[in-house]
Design an enzyme around this catalytic site. Structure first.
Site: not given
Length: 109
Positions: A25-26, A82, A89-90, A95, A97
């Site tokens: 994750d960034i 999410n 959820q964005s 996905h 995590h």
């Protein structure tokens, strides 16, 4: 995430096969924070069908394998999906995590 899977934008990929890609994750929320995605675009958990059963199971197997390879299984780790904006959820590509390397609290927030 589709472009990460395709290799057209860079990511720190830690696992990839024909069905699943995992990358760091960034904006990590834990010392180890990896996103695990199906290579085929699925917008969210709400879009899952019976055709996706195998890849959903594989997401969890990859999470388990990565947790072991990053030594998260010794002290525990968290797996989160999410679903929808109100849940956080964005990115609308399903996905998971994988978070570990610190104590997790409940409820998460």
């Amino acid at each position: 995430f589709c472009r990460i899977v395709e290799g057209t934008i860079p990511a720190d990929i830690v696992y990839q096969d024909a069905d699943v890609t995992a990358f760091r994750d960034i904006s990590p929320q834990a010392p180890t924070h990896i996103l695990i995605v199906p290579n085929r675009h699925i917008a969210s958990l709400e879009a899952v069908t019976t055709d996706d059963v195998a890849v959903l199971g594989k997401l969890f197997l990859v999470a388990q394998q990565l947790a072991e390879s990053f030594n998260l299984n010794t002290h525990g780790y968290r797996v989160v999906v999410n679903t929808g904006r109100a849940a956080g959820q964005s990115v609308y590509h399903l996905h998971m995590h994988l978070l570990g390397g610190r104590s997790m609290h409940w409820p998460p927030g």
